[in-house]
Design an enzyme around this catalytic site. Structure first.
Site, PDB file in Angstrom:
ATOM      1  N   LYS A   1       0.812  -1.254  -0.087  1.00 49.93           N
ATOM      2  CA  LYS A   1       0.193  -0.043   0.159  1.00 49.93           C
ATOM      3  C   LYS A   1       0.884   1.251  -0.002  1.00 49.93           C
ATOM      4  O   LYS A   1       0.423   2.200  -0.501  1.00 49.93           O
ATOM      5  CB  LYS A   1      -0.824  -0.095   1.233  1.00 49.93           C
ATOM      6  CG  LYS A   1      -1.789  -1.075   1.405  1.00 49.93           C
ATOM      7  CD  LYS A   1      -2.636  -0.770   2.781  1.00 49.93           C
ATOM      8  CE  LYS A   1      -3.393  -2.231   3.069  1.00 49.93           C
ATOM      9  NZ  LYS A   1      -3.855  -2.209   4.227  1.00 49.93           N
TER      10      LYS A   1
ATOM     11  N   ASP B   1       7.689   2.893  -1.992  1.00 51.00           N
ATOM     12  CA  ASP B   1       7.974   4.065  -0.895  1.00 51.00           C
ATOM     13  C   ASP B   1       9.232   3.910  -0.036  1.00 51.00           C
ATOM     14  O   ASP B   1       9.896   4.677   0.074  1.00 51.00           O
ATOM     15  CB  ASP B   1       6.735   4.110   0.066  1.00 51.00           C
ATOM     16  CG  ASP B   1       6.476   2.575   0.890  1.00 51.00           C
ATOM     17  OD1 ASP B   1       7.087   1.708   0.373  1.00 51.00           O
ATOM     18  OD2 ASP B   1       5.812   2.608   1.799  1.00 51.00           O
TER      19      ASP B   1
ATOM     20  N   ASP C   1      13.882  -1.212   3.013  1.00 51.14           N
ATOM     21  CA  ASP C   1      14.568  -1.462   4.184  1.00 51.14           C
ATOM     22  C   ASP C   1      15.826  -2.719   3.676  1.00 51.14           C
ATOM     23  O   ASP C   1      16.841  -2.160   3.323  1.00 51.14           O
ATOM     24  CB  ASP C   1      13.776  -1.895   5.140  1.00 51.14           C
ATOM     25  CG  ASP C   1      12.749  -0.798   5.647  1.00 51.14           C
ATOM     26  OD1 ASP C   1      13.374   0.347   6.349  1.00 51.14           O
ATOM     27  OD2 ASP C   1      11.618  -0.843   5.644  1.00 51.14           O
TER      28      ASP C   1
ATOM     29  N   LYS D   1      17.139   2.749   2.688  1.00 48.24           N
ATOM     30  CA  LYS D   1      17.801   3.045   4.063  1.00 48.24           C
ATOM     31  C   LYS D   1      19.157   1.968   3.800  1.00 48.24           C
ATOM     32  O   LYS D   1      18.975   0.818   4.041  1.00 48.24           O
ATOM     33  CB  LYS D   1      17.015   2.391   5.039  1.00 48.24           C
ATOM     34  CG  LYS D   1      15.620   3.185   5.486  1.00 48.24           C
ATOM     35  CD  LYS D   1      15.152   2.508   6.599  1.00 48.24           C
ATOM     36  CE  LYS D   1      13.915   3.423   7.132  1.00 48.24           C
ATOM     37  NZ  LYS D   1      13.149   2.500   8.052  1.00 48.24           N
TER      38      LYS D   1
ATOM     39  N   PHE E   1      12.720   4.650  12.392  1.00 50.81           N
ATOM     40  CA  PHE E   1      11.199   4.625  12.117  1.00 50.81           C
ATOM     41  C   PHE E   1      10.734   5.593  11.556  1.00 50.81           C
ATOM     42  O   PHE E   1      10.380   6.661  11.993  1.00 50.81           O
ATOM     43  CB  PHE E   1      10.630   4.024  13.437  1.00 50.81           C
ATOM     44  CG  PHE E   1       9.398   3.415  13.107  1.00 50.81           C
ATOM     45  CD1 PHE E   1       7.982   3.939  12.768  1.00 50.81           C
ATOM     46  CD2 PHE E   1       9.002   1.962  13.350  1.00 50.81           C
ATOM     47  CE1 PHE E   1       7.085   3.506  12.302  1.00 50.81           C
ATOM     48  CE2 PHE E   1       7.760   1.333  13.190  1.00 50.81           C
ATOM     49  CZ  PHE E   1       6.913   1.986  12.774  1.00 50.81           C
TER      50      PHE E   1
ATOM     51  N   ASP F   1       3.876   4.076   6.862  1.00 49.26           N
ATOM     52  CA  ASP F   1       2.717   3.912   8.073  1.00 49.26           C
ATOM     53  C   ASP F   1       3.227   3.354   9.296  1.00 49.26           C
ATOM     54  O   ASP F   1       4.353   2.742   9.381  1.00 49.26           O
ATOM     55  CB  ASP F   1       1.620   3.188   7.671  1.00 49.26           C
ATOM     56  CG  ASP F   1       1.652   1.720   7.633  1.00 49.26           C
ATOM     57  OD1 ASP F   1       1.119   0.813   8.323  1.00 49.26           O
ATOM     58  OD2 ASP F   1       2.850   1.116   6.964  1.00 49.26           O
TER      59      ASP F   1
ATOM     60  N   ARG G   1      -0.027   7.388   6.715  1.00 47.62           N
ATOM     61  CA  ARG G   1       0.335   7.388   5.408  1.00 47.62           C
ATOM     62  C   ARG G   1      -0.007   8.784   4.537  1.00 47.62           C
ATOM     63  O   ARG G   1       0.643   9.354   3.693  1.00 47.62           O
ATOM     64  CB  ARG G   1      -0.326   6.419   4.710  1.00 47.62           C
ATOM     65  CG  ARG G   1       0.023   5.001   5.071  1.00 47.62           C
ATOM     66  CD  ARG G   1      -0.729   3.971   4.069  1.00 47.62           C
ATOM     67  NE  ARG G   1      -0.599   2.725   4.430  1.00 47.62           N
ATOM     68  CZ  ARG G   1       0.279   1.743   4.195  1.00 47.62           C
ATOM     69  NH1 ARG G   1       1.334   2.176   3.741  1.00 47.62           N
ATOM     70  NH2 ARG G   1       0.358   0.700   4.813  1.00 47.62           N
TER      71      ARG G   1
END
Length: 184
Positions: free
Chosen positions: A47, A104, A107, A135, A156, A163, A169
């Protein structure tokens, strides 16, 4: 929703709305130049990529097609199960197409690495990646990311599609969530 609506839940803003807009214009120009005269399909990963995908598509001047995928590598908890599942597959045949995956955040890169392999097995002309946030300190795999909005520390982060518990979001910026929110 903006920073003042968050009160003490927002620790700090890392990337402003204006910086995001400017970077998307730069990325859009590069993508337009790289894919001039080609049949580009941009694939958003649900999402989180909804915001990036919409704004990136508007920043492009060449015609593109759009499709969506949803994949999951998480079980009931917050750590990866190691098994990737396709929750929503493409509706578009990508054989002989140029595909640009839009994310988006990257990680560890594990799920995205699996997704790239899966899409390449379908016979596209090319598969590349565009992400709003990478990241680099969290990477667990060697993953070639052609278009990067911002490299951020392994914190974070929330906002602009990112989100915490399906909230935040819709923030127009990227920031860090105050620890008191998620350490309850």
């Amino acid at each position: 929703m903006d920073a003042k609506d968050m009160g003490e839940d927002l620790e700090k803003v890392l990337v402003t709305e204006e910086e995001i807009r400017a970077r998307l214009a730069e990325l859009g120009a590069r993508i337009d130049a790289d894919y001039e005269g080609r049949d580009l399909l941009i694939v958003g990963v649900l999402k989180g990529a909804v915001m990036v995908m919409a704004d990136l598509a508007r920043a492009l001047h060449n015609p593109v097609s759009m499709d969506w995928m949803a994949v999951s590598s998480y079980g009931a908890g917050t750590t990866s199960s190691g098994v990737v599942r396709i929750l929503k597959d493409l509706e578009t045949d990508i054989k002989d197409r140029d595909v640009l995956i839009v994310e988006d955040v990257i990680d560890s890169g594990l799920t995205l690495s699996w997704l790239v392999g899966n899409l390449k097995s379908r016979g596209p002309r090319s598969v590349e990646i565009c992400t709003m946030v990478r990241k680099p300190l969290a990477f667990d795999v060697d993953l070639d990311v052609k278009y990067i909005g911002f490299d951020l520390p392994n914190e974070f982060i929330i906002g602009y599609g990112l989100d915490y518990a399906e909230k935040y979001r819709n923030l127009p910026f990227i920031g860090t969530l105050a620890p008191h929110v998620y350490e309850k």
